[in-house]
Structure formats: structure tokens, C-alpha cells
Motif scaffolding. Structure first.
Motif, PDB file in Angstrom:
ATOM      1  N   GLU A 460       0.804  -1.219   0.000  1.00  0.00           N
ATOM      2  CA  GLU A 460       0.000   0.000   0.000  1.00  0.00           C
ATOM      3  C   GLU A 460       0.837   1.269   0.000  1.00  0.00           C
ATOM      4  N   ARG A 461       2.075   1.199   0.453  1.00  0.00           N
ATOM      5  CA  ARG A 461       2.951   2.368   0.453  1.00  0.00           C
ATOM      6  C   ARG A 461       4.395   1.913   0.550  1.00  0.00           C
ATOM      7  N   LEU A 462       5.302   2.841   0.328  1.00  0.00           N
ATOM      8  CA  LEU A 462       6.717   2.532   0.419  1.00  0.00           C
ATOM      9  C   LEU A 462       7.142   2.303   1.863  1.00  0.00           C
ATOM     10  N   GLY A 463       8.205   1.539   2.034  1.00  0.00           N
ATOM     11  CA  GLY A 463       8.761   1.302   3.351  1.00  0.00           C
ATOM     12  C   GLY A 463       9.813   2.333   3.715  1.00  0.00           C
ATOM     13  N   PRO A 464      10.593   2.072   4.773  1.00  0.00           N
ATOM     14  CA  PRO A 464      11.519   3.087   5.283  1.00  0.00           C
ATOM     15  C   PRO A 464      12.660   3.449   4.341  1.00  0.00           C
ATOM     16  N   VAL A 465      13.169   2.512   3.554  1.00  0.00           N
ATOM     17  CA  VAL A 465      14.263   2.827   2.635  1.00  0.00           C
ATOM     18  C   VAL A 465      13.739   3.611   1.433  1.00  0.00           C
ATOM     19  N   GLY A 466      12.764   3.056   0.729  1.00  0.00           N
ATOM     20  CA  GLY A 466      12.225   3.734  -0.445  1.00  0.00           C
ATOM     21  C   GLY A 466      11.548   5.042  -0.107  1.00  0.00           C
ATOM     22  N   GLY A 467      10.795   5.061   0.991  1.00  0.00           N
ATOM     23  CA  GLY A 467      10.081   6.273   1.371  1.00  0.00           C
ATOM     24  C   GLY A 467      11.010   7.417   1.719  1.00  0.00           C
ATOM     25  N   ARG A 468      12.082   7.132   2.443  1.00  0.00           N
ATOM     26  CA  ARG A 468      12.992   8.212   2.840  1.00  0.00           C
ATOM     27  C   ARG A 468      13.788   8.738   1.650  1.00  0.00           C
ATOM     28  N   ILE A 469      14.242   7.851   0.783  1.00  0.00           N
ATOM     29  CA  ILE A 469      14.968   8.332  -0.400  1.00  0.00           C
ATOM     30  C   ILE A 469      14.073   9.271  -1.204  1.00  0.00           C
ATOM     31  N   MET A 470      12.815   8.881  -1.404  1.00  0.00           N
ATOM     32  CA  MET A 470      11.915   9.713  -2.195  1.00  0.00           C
ATOM     33  C   MET A 470      11.620  11.029  -1.490  1.00  0.00           C
ATOM     34  N   ALA A 471      11.280  10.976  -0.211  1.00  0.00           N
ATOM     35  CA  ALA A 471      10.916  12.191   0.515  1.00  0.00           C
ATOM     36  C   ALA A 471      12.094  13.150   0.620  1.00  0.00           C
ATOM     37  N   GLU A 472      13.275  12.649   0.958  1.00  0.00           N
ATOM     38  CA  GLU A 472      14.427  13.542   1.102  1.00  0.00           C
ATOM     39  C   GLU A 472      14.813  14.176  -0.230  1.00  0.00           C
ATOM     40  N   THR A 473      14.693  13.428  -1.317  1.00  0.00           N
ATOM     41  CA  THR A 473      15.055  13.997  -2.612  1.00  0.00           C
ATOM     42  C   THR A 473      14.081  15.102  -3.013  1.00  0.00           C
ATOM     43  N   LEU A 474      12.790  14.839  -2.957  1.00  0.00           N
ATOM     44  CA  LEU A 474      11.814  15.828  -3.394  1.00  0.00           C
ATOM     45  C   LEU A 474      11.792  17.048  -2.478  1.00  0.00           C
ATOM     46  N   VAL A 475      11.926  16.856  -1.184  1.00  0.00           N
ATOM     47  CA  VAL A 475      11.987  17.999  -0.270  1.00  0.00           C
ATOM     48  C   VAL A 475      13.308  18.743  -0.441  1.00  0.00           C
ATOM     49  N   GLY A 476      14.410  18.004  -0.591  1.00  0.00           N
ATOM     50  CA  GLY A 476      15.712  18.642  -0.745  1.00  0.00           C
ATOM     51  C   GLY A 476      15.812  19.478  -2.003  1.00  0.00           C
ATOM     52  N   LEU A 477      15.275  18.990  -3.106  1.00  0.00           N
ATOM     53  CA  LEU A 477      15.280  19.768  -4.342  1.00  0.00           C
ATOM     54  C   LEU A 477      14.475  21.046  -4.179  1.00  0.00           C
ATOM     55  N   LEU A 478      13.345  20.947  -3.507  1.00  0.00           N
ATOM     56  CA  LEU A 478      12.499  22.130  -3.320  1.00  0.00           C
ATOM     57  C   LEU A 478      13.180  23.147  -2.413  1.00  0.00           C
ATOM     58  N   GLN A 479      13.835  22.676  -1.376  1.00  0.00           N
ATOM     59  CA  GLN A 479      14.492  23.578  -0.429  1.00  0.00           C
ATOM     60  C   GLN A 479      15.588  24.397  -1.111  1.00  0.00           C
ATOM     61  N   ARG A 480      16.224  23.829  -2.136  1.00  0.00           N
ATOM     62  CA  ARG A 480      17.335  24.516  -2.815  1.00  0.00           C
ATOM     63  C   ARG A 480      16.917  25.247  -4.083  1.00  0.00           C
ATOM     64  N   ASP A 481      15.632  25.231  -4.394  1.00  0.00           N
ATOM     65  CA  ASP A 481      15.143  25.902  -5.594  1.00  0.00           C
ATOM     66  C   ASP A 481      14.875  27.366  -5.275  1.00  0.00           C
ATOM     67  N   PRO A 482      15.625  28.312  -5.866  1.00  0.00           N
ATOM     68  CA  PRO A 482      15.472  29.727  -5.501  1.00  0.00           C
ATOM     69  C   PRO A 482      14.148  30.343  -5.932  1.00  0.00           C
ATOM     70  N   ASN A 483      13.324  29.606  -6.664  1.00  0.00           N
ATOM     71  CA  ASN A 483      12.001  30.107  -7.032  1.00  0.00           C
ATOM     72  C   ASN A 483      10.872  29.429  -6.260  1.00  0.00           C
ATOM     73  N   SER A 484      11.203  28.539  -5.338  1.00  0.00           N
ATOM     74  CA  SER A 484      10.170  27.771  -4.647  1.00  0.00           C
ATOM     75  C   SER A 484       9.634  28.515  -3.439  1.00  0.00           C
ATOM     76  N   TYR A 485       8.457  28.107  -2.994  1.00  0.00           N
ATOM     77  CA  TYR A 485       7.906  28.698  -1.770  1.00  0.00           C
ATOM     78  C   TYR A 485       8.772  28.347  -0.566  1.00  0.00           C
ATOM     79  N   LEU A 486       9.370  27.168  -0.571  1.00  0.00           N
ATOM     80  CA  LEU A 486      10.172  26.752   0.582  1.00  0.00           C
ATOM     81  C   LEU A 486      11.453  27.557   0.691  1.00  0.00           C
ATOM     82  N   TYR A 487      11.921  28.113  -0.410  1.00  0.00           N
ATOM     83  CA  TYR A 487      13.129  28.947  -0.414  1.00  0.00           C
ATOM     84  C   TYR A 487      12.786  30.407  -0.131  1.00  0.00           C
ATOM     85  N   LEU A 488      11.746  30.907  -0.780  1.00  0.00           N
ATOM     86  CA  LEU A 488      11.421  32.336  -0.696  1.00  0.00           C
ATOM     87  C   LEU A 488      10.512  32.690   0.478  1.00  0.00           C
TER      88      LEU A 488
END
Length: 520
Positions: A460-488
Motif C-alpha cells: 500500500e505504500r513505500l517502506g523506510p528505505v524507499g520512502g525516505r529516499i523519495m521524501a528527502e530527494t523531493l523535499v531537498g530539491l524544493l528547499q534549494r530551488d530559488p524560485n520555490s515557496y520553501l526557499y522564498l
């Protein structure tokens, strides 16, 4: 700015942006994203990747050096590459196919719906779009220097903006995307004489569901333009406001709708271990493993994400879909027959009725995807030439994925689990043979799928390895995007009239505001 300028901005705009933060991002918004002081070109070439015929430039950099970072890099740089024999990987992959096309393999999670398979594909295309000019790509085939930083800022939709990519925009109203009735009498994206979509990323025309989601995002932007004008916004601010708000609401939905549906509430939310919501404040971001090490802190796409964790989506794909009242549609098939093949004007009997495959649109029986497990639906074991162009002989998607994982130097699933300090699954638990060639370890992609398949996740959902890789990547990319809401403006939240409830905005809300939720 004088008092008249400030007064011209409607209240809903002022709630979304402070003047300082708007100006801080204006340079990057005025004509698209500037990289290295030069505007990148927009890719108009043949689709790159697909399911997945052409390789993404720079993906194999990590096989040359796990410490290198360019367009791609390794999240776990110190872990050894896992390299069992090709024959062993191929034998495993050939078992990864469901025995039939029945509904016995459907996901039972109340969170998951078939439409998120294609939303995930849209996100993937947005963050892997290579807008580097072709001559620079040729000079840097490993994408060490000349590459566009991965962002989900919708350049796959906007291109470089109406000034430099006018073909995407309405010539009678440059603030809006061009949409027009096609030869089948259906509202569609613009198309050339061969029926191919004229859009910022040709890959979004791969199938009829994906291109209709792309169209819905364009409609969402156009609806915000209309709202800004209704509110009396000055005309020179309208396009940038609509683009910024479209991007931010899309990014919000990726974080708050897409990730939690695929990973549960462990990583994003009030108790999220990656993106923790704090009432009245900015979220707390914790990235334990996605940490760019280049001197500029420039984001890269982790191969553990691109070649393993995010490819969980392949297990979600159904052999057929019901997208309208006209019955089942095959995922692939010969041109001219009833299937989801893209690269053609949207047929009148295959106009998306989104409430068939997404929640909260008035249909409690919206269809689910397949389970997240180690079995792929039958059509993915024999990909058509449109997905794997000749002369490539490897038509089995599972074979392609397992071999690609070896080629890029991925570590084993057990090595990553140990590095994350989460329970490590043995090969016996994973159901692998006791062939000594495995060395007691398993391919990362297979491991992530099996981790999700087993209790307590039950497909039904990803486990701890797959889930963390996906979440950290998508959140990390957004955090470093100078046009994103998370950056600005990290404390920003969607509000009325775009969001019906402050702080709650999902992809179904995007479709509703866009006026793309027709039920007929």
C-alpha cells in the motif's frame, strides 16, 4: 513602489507574497530560470527517457566515480556498488511479472488512486528536463558542468516564458497558455501538422492521461490569470503572479499530497521526520542523507532516487485504464487502435474524466493503481517500439531497471538499509534464491519494492528505505530551488480563493480550480 501600486494588488495576492520576497525572486521569474547567467534552451527534441528508451544525460557519471556530482550523483557515496552477474539480474527480472490482468493485484490503500501514477510521471519529467543547449550537452556528456539544476518549477510547461517561447502561449493574450479545439472537437494543447504536442517537454505527450494533466496545469495557470484580473491586478504583474502561484500550489501538492500518499505520514506532516509542519511557523526540514557535497551546494538528482526508489511507480501501472465513459483503454497498443498512445490529438472518446482515477471529485469508486510490489503488469514485460526505440532489444522493463541499477553503480538494498539504521531484510525474507551470486544482498530497486510489498506495508505504500529516499530527494530539491515557496517564503500556505481551506491544497483542487473536472 507608491501607494497606488500597493493598492492595486488585491488582498489575496498580498497574503501570498511580501514585497521583499517577490522582488527577491523576480529576476529568475521574468523570463524563466537563469543558469550560469545564460538562458537555457527548451527541449523540443524527441522524448528523452520514456519507459525508458533513451538514457538521461549524465546518469552514468556515478559509475565512473561515486564521489562525483553533476546533473546526477550518489546519495550514499561511500557504499560499494552491487554488481551481480547480468544473467542473475535478468533471471530475477523475468520473474517480476503478474500472471494475469485481473483486479486481484489492485492496491487497497484508501490513499492511492490510479491518477497518481501519471502525476508522478509528470513530476519526474519536470525535475529531469535537460534544457542545456545541445552543443553544450555534446561538450559535457556526463553533465558535470553544463546542466540545469533539477527543480520542479514547471519549466516543462512554461518553457522560457511568452517572450522566448511564444508558441506555447495564446497570441491574443500572452499572459495565457494557448489551448484550442483540435480536429476531434476536443480542447487540446497546440499541435503541429503531425499531431505532436507543441509543449515545453515532448515527454508529456507520451500518453493521453499525461498530456491531459499537462493541459490541466495550463488551465490552472489561465484560471489564476482570470482571477488576478478580476481582482484588479495591474496588467504588468499578471503573468508573473500567475506563474508564481501556479508553481507554488503545484509544489505544495507534491509535498503535501503526492509524497504522503506514497509513503504514509512518516516523512511529511505534523510528525514528519523530513518535512515537519509547525503551526504558524516555517516547517522543520531534516535531510539526513541528501546532502550535496559540491562547493556550491548545487542540487543533483540522486541515482538511488532516479534509478531505484522513484521507479516504484512502474509497479503501479495498470494494463488498462477507464478514463471516460467509453470503457477500458489499453496502456499500449498499435497506432490507430484503442489505447493511451500519445503523440496525437486527444480523441473525443478519450477525454479525461478525472473522477474515474483521482479522489475528492465526486466518485467514491475512483479506481486504484496496482500494488507497490515486485510484480509489474504484463504489458511492461514487452514494451512497444514507441517506448524502446529499435535497435534496442531489451523490451522487458524490469530487466531494463535491474541492469541499469548495476550500470550506474547502485549499492545493494541491504547496504542502504544499514546506512539508514533501519531493519535490514535478508534475501530469504525478500524471497530471493540462495544463488551464491547474490552474496546475501539484493538489487536496490527490487529491495525497495519488496520492502513495500511485505507487512506492515502490504503493497500500500513505500517502506523506510524507499520512502525516505523519495521524501528527502523531493523535499531537498524544493528547499534549494530559488524560485520555490520553501526557499522564498517557507511559512507560505495556500489560501482562498485558490484553496478552499487555508493550508490544504491537493491535485484534485488544482483540477477543480482549473475547471478541468468535467464528468462527461
Amino acid at each position: 513602489m507608491n501607494s497606488d501600486d500597493r493598492a492595486a494588488r488585491p488582498g489575496w495576492y498580498r497574503r501570498h507574497f511580501s514585497r521583499r520576497k517577490f522582488i527577491a525572486g523576480a529576476a529568475g521569474l521574468s523570463a524563466g530560470v537563469v543558469v550560469g547567467g545564460q538562458m537555457p534552451t527548451v527541449a523540443h527534441a524527441a522524448p528523452e527517457g520514456g519507459l525508458h528508451g533513451a538514457e538521461l544525460r549524465g546518469m552514468f557519471l556515478t559509475s565512473k566515480s561515486p564521489l562525483a556530482e553533476g546533473r546526477f550523483g550518489a546519495m550514499f557515496k561511500r557504499l560499494p556498488a552491487f554488481a551481480p552477474s547480468d544473467s542473475l539480474l535478468t533471471s530475477l527480472a523475468q520473474t517480476m511479472v503478474e500472471p494475469d490482468t485481473s483486479d486481484d493485484f489492485l492496491n487497497t490503500s484508501p490513499r492511492l488512486f490510479a491518477g497518481f501514477t501519471f502525476i508522478g510521471q509528470f513530476i519526474d519529467h519536470d525535475i529531469t528536463l535537460d534544457t542545456t543547449p545541445f552543443d553544450q550537452q555534446q561538450q559535457d556528456p556526463d553533465a558535470k558542468v553544463n546542466f540545469r539544476t533539477p527543480r520542479y518549477d514547471l519549466d516543462s510547461v512554461y518553457g522560457k516564458g511568452p517572450g522566448d517561447d511564444p508558441q506555447f502561449y495564446d497570441p491574443t493574450d500572452r499572459d495565457k497558455f494557448l489551448l484550442a479545439t483540435n480536429v476531434n472537437g476536443v480542447l487540446d494543447v497546440p499541435r503541429d501538422g503531425n499531431g505532436r504536442a507543441i509543449i515545453g517537454d515532448a515527454r508529456n505527450d507520451e500518453n493521453l492521461i499525461l498530456v491531459q494533466f499537462h493541459k490541466a496545469v495550463a488551465q490552472f495557470h489561465n484560471a489564476i490569470v482570470d482571477e488576478a484580473r478580476r481582482q484588479g491586478m495591474r496588467k504588468e504583474w499578471v503573468f508573473e503572479t500567475a506563474r508564481r502561484l501556479t508553481r507554488w500550489h503545484y509544489q505544495w501538492a507534491v509535498i503535501h499530497d503526492f509524497i504522503p500518499r506514497m509513503t504514509g505520514d512518516d516523512f511529511v506532516g505534523k510528525s514528519g521526520t523530513v518535512y515537519k509542519e509547525v503551526t504558524g511557523k516555517s516547517p522543520v526540514i531534516t535531510l539526513n542523507y541528501y546532502k550535496p557535497t559540491n562547493k556550491d551546494g548545487r542540487p543533483f538528482m540522486p541515482v538511488e532516487f532516479a534509478v531505484a526508489a522513484y521507479r516504484f511507480g512502474h509497479s503501479l501501472i495498470r494494463p488498462f485504464y477507464v478514463i471516460s465513459d467509453s470503457g477500458k483503454v489499453d496502456i499500449f497498443g498499435p497506432n490507430g487502435e484503442r489505447n493511451l498512445n500519445g503523440g496525437r490529438p486527444i480523441p473525443s472518446d478519450l477525454v479525461m474524466v478525472w473522477n474515474n482515477i483521482l479522489p475528492d471529485l465526486g466518485n467514491p469508486a475512483a479506481r486504484p493503481p496496482r500494488k507497490i510490489d515486485t510484480k509489474l503488469s504484463i504489458p511492461l514485460s514487452a514494451l512497444p517500439g514507441s517506448a524502446v526505440p529499435p535497435p534496442d532489444p531489451t523490451k522487458n522493463l524490469a530487466v531494463r531497471n535491474t541492469l541499469r541499477g548495476k550500470r550506474v553503480g547502485l549499492p545493494s538494498g541491504q547496504q542502504v538499509a544499514k546506512a539508514m539504521r533501519v531493519p535490514v531484510l535478508s534475501n530469504a525474507t525478500l524471497g530471493l534464491s540462495n544463488d551464491p551470486g547474490w552474496g546475501g544482498e539484493a538489487p536496490l530497486w527490487y529491495y525497495i519494492l519488496k520492502e513495500a510489498e511485505l507487512p506492515p506495508y502490504n503493497g500500500e505504500r513505500l517502506g523506510p528505505v524507499g520512502g525516505r529516499i523519495m521524501a528527502e530527494t523531493l523535499v531537498g530539491l524544493l528547499q534549494r530551488d530559488p524560485n520555490s515557496y520553501l526557499y522564498l517564503d517557507p511559512a507560505w500556505k495556500p489560501t482562498s480563493p485558490i484553496a478552499s481551506t487555508t493550508g490544504k491544497f491537493e491535485f484534485s483542487d488544482l483540477l477543480k480550480f482549473a475547471g478541468a473536472t468535467s464528468t462527461a
